[in-house]
Design a protein around this motif. Sequence first.
Motif, mmCIF file in Angstrom:
data_model
loop_
_atom_site.group_PDB
_atom_site.id
_atom_site.type_symbol
_atom_site.label_atom_id
_atom_site.label_comp_id
_atom_site.label_asym_id
_atom_site.label_seq_id
_atom_site.Cartn_x
_atom_site.Cartn_y
_atom_site.Cartn_z
ATOM 1 N N VAL A 23 -48.788 -2.743 5.687
ATOM 2 C CA VAL A 23 -47.663 -3.044 4.805
ATOM 3 C C VAL A 23 -48.147 -3.600 3.469
ATOM 4 O O VAL A 23 -47.719 -3.147 2.398
ATOM 5 N N ILE A 24 -49.041 -4.583 3.530
ATOM 6 C CA ILE A 24 -49.496 -5.220 2.294
ATOM 7 C C ILE A 24 -50.262 -4.239 1.410
ATOM 8 O O ILE A 24 -50.060 -4.193 0.186
ATOM 9 N N LEU A 25 -51.123 -3.437 2.002
ATOM 10 C CA LEU A 25 -51.863 -2.462 1.195
ATOM 11 C C LEU A 25 -50.933 -1.394 0.631
ATOM 12 O O LEU A 25 -51.133 -0.910 -0.490
ATOM 13 N N ARG A 26 -49.929 -1.009 1.408
ATOM 14 C CA ARG A 26 -48.953 -0.040 0.914
ATOM 15 C C ARG A 26 -48.177 -0.613 -0.265
ATOM 16 O O ARG A 26 -47.971 0.050 -1.282
ATOM 17 N N LEU A 27 -47.731 -1.861 -0.159
ATOM 18 C CA LEU A 27 -47.034 -2.511 -1.258
ATOM 19 C C LEU A 27 -47.965 -2.725 -2.448
ATOM 20 O O LEU A 27 -47.540 -2.621 -3.604
ATOM 21 N N ALA A 28 -49.236 -3.009 -2.160
ATOM 22 C CA ALA A 28 -50.201 -3.241 -3.239
ATOM 23 C C ALA A 28 -50.448 -1.981 -4.053
ATOM 24 O O ALA A 28 -50.739 -2.052 -5.253
ATOM 25 N N ASN A 29 -50.327 -0.825 -3.426
ATOM 26 C CA ASN A 29 -50.579 0.436 -4.128
ATOM 27 C C ASN A 29 -49.616 0.684 -5.289
ATOM 28 O O ASN A 29 -49.916 1.446 -6.197
ATOM 29 N N GLN A 30 -48.456 0.039 -5.244
ATOM 30 C CA GLN A 30 -47.487 0.262 -6.313
ATOM 31 C C GLN A 30 -47.645 -0.734 -7.450
ATOM 32 O O GLN A 30 -46.878 -0.693 -8.424
ATOM 33 N N SER A 31 -48.610 -1.647 -7.346
ATOM 34 C CA SER A 31 -48.823 -2.637 -8.403
ATOM 35 C C SER A 31 -49.071 -1.952 -9.741
ATOM 36 O O SER A 31 -49.836 -0.990 -9.830
ATOM 37 N N GLY A 32 -48.444 -2.453 -10.758
ATOM 38 C CA GLY A 32 -48.659 -1.930 -12.105
ATOM 39 C C GLY A 32 -47.781 -0.763 -12.474
ATOM 40 O O GLY A 32 -47.800 -0.327 -13.635
ATOM 41 N N ARG A 33 -46.998 -0.233 -11.553
ATOM 42 C CA ARG A 33 -46.104 0.892 -11.884
ATOM 43 C C ARG A 33 -45.057 0.414 -12.899
ATOM 44 O O ARG A 33 -44.310 -0.528 -12.632
ATOM 45 N N GLY A 34 -45.024 1.082 -14.017
ATOM 46 C CA GLY A 34 -44.117 0.686 -15.077
ATOM 47 C C GLY A 34 -44.688 -0.386 -15.982
ATOM 48 O O GLY A 34 -44.074 -0.752 -16.993
ATOM 49 N N TYR A 35 -45.847 -0.913 -15.630
ATOM 50 C CA TYR A 35 -46.495 -1.947 -16.458
ATOM 51 C C TYR A 35 -47.795 -1.422 -17.047
ATOM 52 O O TYR A 35 -48.043 -1.548 -18.247
ATOM 53 N N LEU A 36 -48.650 -0.827 -16.193
ATOM 54 C CA LEU A 36 -49.913 -0.277 -16.666
ATOM 55 C C LEU A 36 -49.727 1.156 -17.155
ATOM 56 O O LEU A 36 -48.859 1.883 -16.652
ATOM 57 N N PRO A 37 -50.554 1.593 -18.108
ATOM 58 C CA PRO A 37 -50.522 3.003 -18.521
ATOM 59 C C PRO A 37 -50.893 3.906 -17.355
ATOM 60 O O PRO A 37 -51.611 3.508 -16.440
#
Length: 453
Positions: A23-37
Amino acid sequence: MILRNKSIRYTLLFASFMFVQFVILRLANQSGRGYLPESQQEKVYLFIQIAAVTGFLSHALFRFFTAIRGLYKPLSAAVTALLLSGAGIMLFCSPSSLFYLIVTGFSVLLLGFTGGKVYERLALSANSQRHAGLCTGIGYALAVALQFCLQLQWTFTPVLALFLFISFVLLFILIFRKDSIQTAAPEQKTAVSRTTLVSGIVITAALLIFTSYYNSYIHHLQVASGYSDYNVYSWPRLLMIPTVILFGYLGDVRGGKLLPVCTLCVAATALLNTALLGRDTYLLNMCLYYVALTAVIAYYHVTFFRIAEHTKHPSLWACMGRVVDSLIVILAFGLKISVQSQLVVLIINIAALAVTIVTMAFSGALNLSKPEVAEAEAAEKADPFPVIQKNYGITPSELRVLRELVSTDDKQAVIASRLNISVSTLRHHITSLYKKTGVQTRLALSNLVNSQK
Protein backbone atom coordinates in the motif's frame (compact mmCIF):
# COMPACT_ATOMS: atom_id res chain seq x y z
CA MET A 1 -6.55 -17.71 20.97
CA ILE A 2 -5.52 -18.04 17.33
CA LEU A 3 -2.27 -16.08 17.89
CA ARG A 4 -1.00 -18.82 20.19
CA ASN A 5 -0.16 -20.91 17.14
CA LYS A 6 3.40 -20.12 16.13
CA SER A 7 2.87 -20.88 12.45
CA ILE A 8 -0.14 -18.56 12.29
CA ARG A 9 1.80 -15.78 14.02
CA TYR A 10 4.67 -16.22 11.58
CA THR A 11 2.32 -16.10 8.59
CA LEU A 12 0.29 -13.13 9.80
CA LEU A 13 3.37 -11.11 10.68
CA PHE A 14 4.77 -11.47 7.18
CA ALA A 15 1.37 -10.96 5.52
CA SER A 16 0.58 -7.79 7.48
CA PHE A 17 3.95 -6.23 6.72
CA MET A 18 3.83 -7.12 3.03
CA PHE A 19 0.36 -5.58 2.66
CA VAL A 20 1.50 -2.42 4.46
CA GLN A 21 4.50 -2.32 2.14
CA PHE A 22 2.36 -2.82 -0.97
CA VAL A 23 0.00 0.00 0.00
CA ILE A 24 2.67 2.50 1.01
CA LEU A 25 4.82 1.88 -2.06
CA ARG A 26 1.75 2.10 -4.28
CA LEU A 27 0.78 5.43 -2.72
CA ALA A 28 4.40 6.59 -2.91
CA ASN A 29 4.46 6.01 -6.67
CA GLN A 30 2.04 8.88 -7.18
CA SER A 31 4.23 11.39 -5.32
CA GLY A 32 4.86 14.51 -7.35
CA ARG A 33 1.96 14.04 -9.77
CA GLY A 34 0.85 17.52 -10.68
CA TYR A 35 3.83 19.02 -8.85
CA LEU A 36 6.93 17.69 -10.63
CA PRO A 37 7.50 18.05 -14.38
CA GLU A 38 6.66 14.95 -16.40
CA SER A 39 10.35 14.48 -17.24
CA GLN A 40 11.17 14.21 -13.52
CA GLN A 41 8.33 11.88 -12.57
CA GLU A 42 10.24 8.62 -13.12
CA LYS A 43 12.92 9.75 -10.68
CA VAL A 44 10.36 9.52 -7.88
CA TYR A 45 10.53 5.73 -8.02
CA LEU A 46 14.31 5.89 -7.81
CA PHE A 47 13.95 8.14 -4.77
CA ILE A 48 11.56 5.63 -3.19
CA GLN A 49 13.97 2.71 -3.66
CA ILE A 50 16.86 4.66 -2.14
CA ALA A 51 14.71 5.59 0.86
CA ALA A 52 13.66 1.94 1.35
CA VAL A 53 17.25 0.68 1.24
CA THR A 54 18.31 3.41 3.67
CA GLY A 55 15.57 2.35 6.07
CA PHE A 56 16.53 -1.34 6.02
CA LEU A 57 20.23 -0.55 6.50
CA SER A 58 19.47 2.00 9.23
CA HIS A 59 17.75 -0.72 11.24
CA ALA A 60 20.70 -3.07 10.80
CA LEU A 61 23.14 -0.31 11.75
CA PHE A 62 21.15 0.52 14.87
CA ARG A 63 21.27 -3.12 15.95
CA PHE A 64 25.06 -3.12 15.66
CA PHE A 65 25.47 -0.63 18.50
CA THR A 66 24.82 -2.60 21.67
CA ALA A 67 25.18 0.51 23.87
CA ILE A 68 21.89 1.96 22.60
CA ARG A 69 19.85 -1.24 22.50
CA GLY A 70 17.89 -0.10 25.51
CA LEU A 71 16.26 2.44 23.20
CA TYR A 72 15.41 -0.14 20.57
CA LYS A 73 11.89 -1.11 21.65
CA PRO A 74 10.61 2.44 22.28
CA LEU A 75 12.23 3.63 19.06
CA SER A 76 10.69 0.78 17.07
CA ALA A 77 7.26 1.54 18.53
CA ALA A 78 7.67 5.23 17.67
CA VAL A 79 8.74 4.36 14.11
CA THR A 80 5.70 2.12 13.61
CA ALA A 81 3.37 4.84 14.94
CA LEU A 82 4.95 7.46 12.68
CA LEU A 83 4.68 5.07 9.73
CA LEU A 84 0.94 4.73 10.39
CA SER A 85 0.62 8.51 10.51
CA GLY A 86 2.55 8.87 7.25
CA ALA A 87 0.35 6.29 5.55
CA GLY A 88 -2.75 8.17 6.74
CA ILE A 89 -1.45 11.43 5.31
CA MET A 90 -0.66 9.76 1.98
CA LEU A 91 -4.18 8.30 1.87
CA PHE A 92 -5.99 11.59 2.51
CA CYS A 93 -3.74 14.26 0.98
CA SER A 94 -3.27 15.28 -2.63
CA PRO A 95 0.00 14.04 -4.19
CA SER A 96 0.50 17.30 -6.10
CA SER A 97 2.56 19.04 -3.42
CA LEU A 98 6.05 19.18 -1.98
CA PHE A 99 4.61 18.20 1.41
CA TYR A 100 3.33 14.89 0.01
CA LEU A 101 6.74 14.21 -1.53
CA ILE A 102 8.50 14.84 1.79
CA VAL A 103 6.03 12.65 3.69
CA THR A 104 6.57 9.91 1.10
CA GLY A 105 10.33 9.94 1.64
CA PHE A 106 10.05 9.72 5.43
CA SER A 107 7.30 7.10 5.27
CA VAL A 108 9.30 4.80 2.98
CA LEU A 109 12.36 5.29 5.18
CA LEU A 110 10.31 4.29 8.24
CA LEU A 111 8.85 1.39 6.25
CA GLY A 112 12.37 0.08 5.65
CA PHE A 113 13.26 0.37 9.35
CA THR A 114 10.06 -1.46 10.36
CA GLY A 115 10.72 -4.06 7.67
CA GLY A 116 14.19 -4.64 9.09
CA LYS A 117 12.68 -5.45 12.48
CA VAL A 118 10.06 -7.74 10.94
CA TYR A 119 12.62 -9.56 8.80
CA GLU A 120 15.00 -10.01 11.74
CA ARG A 121 12.22 -11.44 13.90
CA LEU A 122 11.16 -13.87 11.19
CA ALA A 123 14.74 -14.91 10.48
CA LEU A 124 15.50 -15.60 14.16
CA SER A 125 12.60 -18.03 14.31
CA ALA A 126 12.88 -19.51 10.80
CA ASN A 127 15.08 -22.46 11.72
CA SER A 128 12.84 -23.48 14.62
CA GLN A 129 9.74 -23.10 12.47
CA ARG A 130 9.19 -26.39 10.68
CA HIS A 131 7.22 -24.84 7.81
CA ALA A 132 8.90 -21.43 7.68
CA GLY A 133 9.08 -21.41 3.87
CA LEU A 134 5.43 -22.34 3.47
CA CYS A 135 4.37 -19.77 6.07
CA THR A 136 6.38 -17.12 4.24
CA GLY A 137 4.73 -18.09 0.96
CA ILE A 138 1.21 -18.07 2.40
CA GLY A 139 1.83 -14.72 4.09
CA TYR A 140 3.01 -13.14 0.84
CA ALA A 141 0.10 -14.73 -1.05
CA LEU A 142 -2.44 -13.30 1.41
CA ALA A 143 -1.01 -9.81 0.93
CA VAL A 144 -1.07 -10.15 -2.87
CA ALA A 145 -4.65 -11.46 -2.86
CA LEU A 146 -5.86 -8.61 -0.64
CA GLN A 147 -3.98 -6.07 -2.75
CA PHE A 148 -5.54 -7.44 -5.92
CA CYS A 149 -9.05 -7.41 -4.47
CA LEU A 150 -8.71 -3.79 -3.35
CA GLN A 151 -6.88 -2.90 -6.60
CA LEU A 152 -5.16 -0.04 -4.71
CA GLN A 153 -6.32 2.68 -7.07
CA TRP A 154 -4.97 6.19 -6.76
CA THR A 155 -8.14 7.40 -5.08
CA PHE A 156 -8.79 6.90 -1.37
CA THR A 157 -11.31 4.26 -0.34
CA PRO A 158 -12.61 3.59 3.20
CA VAL A 159 -12.13 -0.16 2.71
CA LEU A 160 -8.46 0.32 1.87
CA ALA A 161 -7.99 2.47 4.97
CA LEU A 162 -9.73 -0.15 7.12
CA PHE A 163 -7.55 -3.03 5.93
CA LEU A 164 -4.44 -0.88 6.22
CA PHE A 165 -5.31 -0.04 9.84
CA ILE A 166 -5.99 -3.72 10.64
CA SER A 167 -2.62 -4.65 9.12
CA PHE A 168 -0.89 -2.06 11.28
CA VAL A 169 -2.64 -3.38 14.41
CA LEU A 170 -1.54 -6.94 13.61
CA LEU A 171 1.94 -5.75 12.82
CA PHE A 172 2.23 -3.87 16.10
CA ILE A 173 0.86 -6.76 18.18
CA LEU A 174 3.05 -9.42 16.57
CA ILE A 175 6.25 -7.36 16.68
CA PHE A 176 5.97 -6.11 20.23
CA ARG A 177 4.04 -8.94 21.91
CA LYS A 178 6.57 -10.52 24.24
CA ASP A 179 7.84 -13.82 22.87
CA SER A 180 5.09 -13.71 20.22
CA ILE A 181 7.47 -15.56 17.94
CA GLN A 182 10.09 -17.49 19.87
CA THR A 183 13.57 -17.44 18.46
CA ALA A 184 15.38 -20.64 17.64
CA ALA A 185 18.44 -21.71 19.53
CA PRO A 186 21.33 -19.93 17.79
CA GLU A 187 23.96 -22.14 16.22
CA GLN A 188 27.66 -21.40 16.08
CA LYS A 189 28.15 -18.14 14.19
CA THR A 190 30.83 -19.66 11.97
CA ALA A 191 28.30 -22.10 10.47
CA VAL A 192 27.73 -19.89 7.41
CA SER A 193 30.78 -19.21 5.27
CA ARG A 194 31.49 -16.05 3.32
CA THR A 195 31.11 -18.07 0.15
CA THR A 196 27.52 -18.91 1.07
CA LEU A 197 26.70 -15.29 1.86
CA VAL A 198 28.32 -13.87 -1.28
CA SER A 199 26.77 -16.60 -3.43
CA GLY A 200 23.32 -15.76 -2.08
CA ILE A 201 23.77 -12.10 -3.01
CA VAL A 202 25.15 -12.83 -6.48
CA ILE A 203 22.44 -15.39 -7.33
CA THR A 204 19.69 -13.07 -6.12
CA ALA A 205 21.07 -10.11 -8.06
CA ALA A 206 21.54 -12.11 -11.27
CA LEU A 207 18.06 -13.65 -11.09
CA LEU A 208 16.45 -10.26 -10.43
CA ILE A 209 18.18 -8.73 -13.46
CA PHE A 210 17.22 -11.76 -15.48
CA THR A 211 13.56 -11.96 -14.54
CA SER A 212 12.91 -8.23 -14.47
CA TYR A 213 14.28 -7.56 -17.93
CA TYR A 214 13.95 -10.77 -19.90
CA ASN A 215 12.19 -8.83 -22.66
CA SER A 216 12.85 -5.32 -23.92
CA TYR A 217 9.17 -4.42 -24.22
CA ILE A 218 8.17 -5.60 -20.72
CA HIS A 219 9.66 -2.92 -18.48
CA HIS A 220 10.08 -3.44 -14.80
CA LEU A 221 6.37 -3.19 -13.99
CA GLN A 222 6.95 -1.72 -10.57
CA VAL A 223 8.43 1.29 -12.36
CA ALA A 224 6.00 1.30 -15.25
CA SER A 225 2.91 1.00 -13.06
CA GLY A 226 3.07 4.66 -12.07
CA TYR A 227 4.11 6.17 -15.33
CA SER A 228 2.47 4.27 -18.20
CA ASP A 229 -0.69 2.51 -19.25
CA TYR A 230 0.42 -0.90 -17.99
CA ASN A 231 -2.11 -2.41 -15.62
CA VAL A 232 -0.08 -4.34 -13.08
CA TYR A 233 -3.24 -5.51 -11.37
CA SER A 234 -4.56 -7.47 -14.34
CA TRP A 235 -5.33 -11.17 -13.89
CA PRO A 236 -1.77 -12.50 -14.66
CA ARG A 237 -0.73 -11.01 -11.32
CA LEU A 238 -2.88 -13.64 -9.61
CA LEU A 239 -0.31 -16.22 -10.71
CA MET A 240 1.88 -14.85 -7.95
CA ILE A 241 -0.36 -16.50 -5.36
CA PRO A 242 0.13 -20.20 -6.24
CA THR A 243 3.72 -19.53 -7.29
CA VAL A 244 4.86 -18.01 -4.01
CA ILE A 245 3.13 -20.74 -1.99
CA LEU A 246 4.71 -23.48 -4.13
CA PHE A 247 8.20 -22.02 -3.98
CA GLY A 248 7.83 -21.30 -0.28
CA TYR A 249 6.98 -24.96 0.21
CA LEU A 250 10.05 -25.96 -1.84
CA GLY A 251 12.11 -24.01 0.68
CA ASP A 252 11.04 -26.53 3.34
CA VAL A 253 11.66 -29.67 1.26
CA ARG A 254 15.04 -31.40 1.58
CA GLY A 255 16.57 -28.43 3.34
CA GLY A 256 15.59 -26.08 0.53
CA LYS A 257 17.88 -27.75 -2.01
CA LEU A 258 15.17 -27.78 -4.68
CA LEU A 259 14.41 -24.07 -4.39
CA PRO A 260 17.36 -22.50 -6.30
CA VAL A 261 17.23 -25.04 -9.12
CA CYS A 262 13.47 -24.66 -9.62
CA THR A 263 13.82 -20.88 -9.56
CA LEU A 264 16.52 -21.09 -12.21
CA CYS A 265 14.34 -23.34 -14.38
CA VAL A 266 11.43 -20.89 -14.28
CA ALA A 267 13.70 -17.98 -15.21
CA ALA A 268 15.26 -19.97 -18.05
CA THR A 269 11.80 -20.83 -19.37
CA ALA A 270 10.99 -17.12 -19.54
CA LEU A 271 14.14 -16.49 -21.58
CA LEU A 272 13.43 -19.35 -23.99
CA ASN A 273 9.90 -18.12 -24.56
CA THR A 274 11.15 -14.63 -25.37
CA ALA A 275 14.00 -15.78 -27.59
CA LEU A 276 11.97 -18.34 -29.56
CA LEU A 277 8.50 -16.78 -29.74
CA GLY A 278 9.23 -13.07 -29.35
CA ARG A 279 6.63 -10.32 -29.25
CA ASP A 280 3.74 -12.44 -30.47
CA THR A 281 3.26 -13.96 -27.02
CA TYR A 282 2.72 -10.80 -24.96
CA LEU A 283 0.18 -12.38 -22.59
CA LEU A 284 2.36 -15.44 -22.05
CA ASN A 285 5.30 -13.15 -21.35
CA MET A 286 3.26 -11.32 -18.74
CA CYS A 287 2.38 -14.61 -17.04
CA LEU A 288 5.98 -15.81 -17.13
CA TYR A 289 7.14 -12.46 -15.77
CA TYR A 290 4.98 -12.75 -12.68
CA VAL A 291 5.79 -16.43 -12.12
CA ALA A 292 9.55 -15.93 -12.54
CA LEU A 293 9.73 -12.77 -10.43
CA THR A 294 7.65 -14.33 -7.66
CA ALA A 295 9.89 -17.40 -7.64
CA VAL A 296 12.92 -15.15 -7.16
CA ILE A 297 11.19 -13.24 -4.36
CA ALA A 298 10.38 -16.52 -2.60
CA TYR A 299 13.96 -17.67 -3.16
CA TYR A 300 15.64 -14.69 -1.55
CA HIS A 301 13.20 -14.44 1.34
CA VAL A 302 13.52 -18.10 2.32
CA THR A 303 17.27 -18.23 1.66
CA PHE A 304 18.24 -15.20 3.74
CA PHE A 305 15.75 -16.00 6.50
CA ARG A 306 17.48 -19.38 6.88
CA ILE A 307 21.00 -17.94 6.66
CA ALA A 308 20.60 -14.87 8.87
CA GLU A 309 20.37 -16.60 12.24
CA HIS A 310 23.75 -18.25 11.71
CA THR A 311 25.59 -14.98 11.06
CA LYS A 312 27.06 -12.43 13.43
CA HIS A 313 24.64 -9.78 12.22
CA PRO A 314 21.23 -11.39 11.57
CA SER A 315 19.53 -7.98 11.36
CA LEU A 316 21.58 -7.21 8.24
CA TRP A 317 21.37 -10.56 6.47
CA ALA A 318 17.67 -11.11 7.15
CA CYS A 319 16.76 -8.19 4.87
CA MET A 320 19.63 -8.64 2.40
CA GLY A 321 17.43 -10.14 -0.32
CA ARG A 322 15.01 -7.22 -0.13
CA VAL A 323 17.91 -4.73 -0.17
CA VAL A 324 19.46 -6.39 -3.22
CA ASP A 325 16.06 -6.23 -4.94
CA SER A 326 15.93 -2.44 -4.56
CA LEU A 327 19.59 -2.03 -5.48
CA ILE A 328 19.06 -3.94 -8.73
CA VAL A 329 16.12 -1.67 -9.57
CA ILE A 330 18.37 1.35 -8.95
CA LEU A 331 21.16 -0.14 -11.06
CA ALA A 332 18.84 -1.02 -13.93
CA PHE A 333 17.28 2.44 -13.74
CA GLY A 334 20.71 4.06 -14.01
CA LEU A 335 21.75 1.86 -16.93
CA LYS A 336 18.33 2.38 -18.59
CA ILE A 337 18.06 -1.35 -19.31
CA SER A 338 14.32 -1.20 -19.92
CA VAL A 339 14.68 1.05 -22.97
CA GLN A 340 17.54 -0.83 -24.62
CA SER A 341 17.09 -2.81 -27.79
CA GLN A 342 15.88 -6.39 -27.64
CA LEU A 343 19.34 -7.65 -28.62
CA VAL A 344 21.03 -5.77 -25.77
CA VAL A 345 18.47 -7.04 -23.26
CA LEU A 346 18.90 -10.59 -24.56
CA ILE A 347 22.69 -10.36 -24.09
CA ILE A 348 22.21 -9.06 -20.54
CA ASN A 349 19.77 -11.88 -19.80
CA ILE A 350 22.13 -14.56 -21.11
CA ALA A 351 24.99 -13.09 -19.08
CA ALA A 352 22.84 -13.02 -15.93
CA LEU A 353 21.78 -16.62 -16.58
CA ALA A 354 25.41 -17.69 -17.01
CA VAL A 355 26.42 -15.95 -13.77
CA THR A 356 23.55 -17.64 -11.95
CA ILE A 357 24.47 -21.12 -13.18
CA VAL A 358 28.18 -20.71 -12.45
CA THR A 359 27.55 -19.30 -8.97
CA MET A 360 25.05 -22.03 -8.13
CA ALA A 361 27.50 -24.69 -9.29
CA PHE A 362 30.33 -23.12 -7.30
CA SER A 363 28.26 -22.80 -4.11
CA GLY A 364 26.80 -26.31 -4.36
CA ALA A 365 23.24 -25.10 -4.98
CA LEU A 366 22.96 -27.49 -7.94
CA ASN A 367 23.75 -30.50 -5.76
CA LEU A 368 20.37 -32.12 -5.14
CA SER A 369 21.62 -35.28 -3.44
CA LYS A 370 20.47 -36.04 0.09
CA PRO A 371 23.03 -35.76 2.88
CA GLU A 372 24.73 -39.05 3.61
CA VAL A 373 23.78 -40.81 6.81
CA ALA A 374 27.37 -40.65 7.99
CA GLU A 375 27.46 -36.89 7.46
CA ALA A 376 24.23 -36.48 9.39
CA GLU A 377 25.57 -38.55 12.28
CA ALA A 378 28.82 -36.60 12.27
CA ALA A 379 26.91 -33.33 12.38
CA GLU A 380 24.86 -34.62 15.31
CA LYS A 381 28.00 -35.62 17.20
CA ALA A 382 29.55 -32.22 16.48
CA ASP A 383 26.74 -30.55 18.40
CA PRO A 384 27.23 -31.31 22.11
CA PHE A 385 24.25 -29.31 23.34
CA PRO A 386 21.62 -32.05 22.95
CA VAL A 387 23.82 -34.36 25.04
CA ILE A 388 24.20 -31.70 27.72
CA GLN A 389 20.45 -31.08 27.68
CA LYS A 390 19.66 -34.77 28.10
CA ASN A 391 22.27 -35.47 30.77
CA TYR A 392 21.44 -32.50 32.99
CA GLY A 393 17.69 -32.07 32.39
CA ILE A 394 18.01 -28.64 30.81
CA THR A 395 14.83 -27.04 29.51
CA PRO A 396 14.57 -25.64 25.93
CA SER A 397 14.65 -22.06 27.27
CA GLU A 398 17.74 -22.81 29.34
CA LEU A 399 19.34 -24.47 26.33
CA ARG A 400 18.94 -21.29 24.26
CA VAL A 401 20.64 -19.34 27.02
CA LEU A 402 23.39 -21.96 27.30
CA ARG A 403 24.13 -21.73 23.58
CA GLU A 404 24.45 -17.96 23.84
CA LEU A 405 26.72 -18.13 26.87
CA VAL A 406 29.04 -20.62 25.21
CA SER A 407 28.90 -19.41 21.61
CA THR A 408 29.31 -15.67 22.22
CA ASP A 409 31.16 -13.25 24.45
CA ASP A 410 28.23 -10.85 24.62
CA LYS A 411 27.07 -9.29 27.85
CA GLN A 412 23.88 -10.38 29.57
CA ALA A 413 21.91 -7.33 28.38
CA VAL A 414 22.80 -8.08 24.74
CA ILE A 415 21.90 -11.77 25.07
CA ALA A 416 18.59 -10.94 26.74
CA SER A 417 17.73 -8.52 23.94
CA ARG A 418 18.55 -11.08 21.26
CA LEU A 419 16.43 -13.75 22.96
CA ASN A 420 13.57 -11.29 23.59
CA ILE A 421 13.58 -11.89 27.35
CA SER A 422 14.30 -9.63 30.31
CA VAL A 423 17.72 -9.55 31.99
CA SER A 424 16.18 -10.89 35.20
CA THR A 425 14.73 -13.87 33.32
CA LEU A 426 18.12 -14.48 31.73
CA ARG A 427 19.83 -14.45 35.14
CA HIS A 428 17.23 -16.88 36.46
CA HIS A 429 18.08 -19.30 33.63
CA ILE A 430 21.82 -18.88 34.27
CA THR A 431 21.37 -19.63 37.98
CA SER A 432 19.37 -22.74 37.08
CA LEU A 433 22.11 -23.84 34.65
CA TYR A 434 24.77 -23.48 37.31
CA LYS A 435 22.67 -25.48 39.76
CA LYS A 436 21.93 -28.31 37.31
CA THR A 437 25.46 -28.65 35.93
CA GLY A 438 27.30 -28.10 39.20
CA VAL A 439 29.55 -25.32 37.83
CA GLN A 440 29.74 -21.71 38.98
CA THR A 441 31.18 -19.69 36.08
CA ARG A 442 30.56 -19.05 32.41
CA LEU A 443 34.00 -20.38 31.55
CA ALA A 444 33.25 -23.62 33.40
CA LEU A 445 30.04 -23.97 31.37
CA SER A 446 32.07 -23.60 28.15
CA ASN A 447 34.56 -26.21 29.30
CA LEU A 448 31.72 -28.58 30.16
CA VAL A 449 30.19 -28.21 26.70
CA ASN A 450 33.54 -28.55 24.93
CA SER A 451 34.26 -31.73 26.86
CA GLN A 452 31.30 -33.39 25.13
CA LYS A 453 32.71 -32.87 21.62
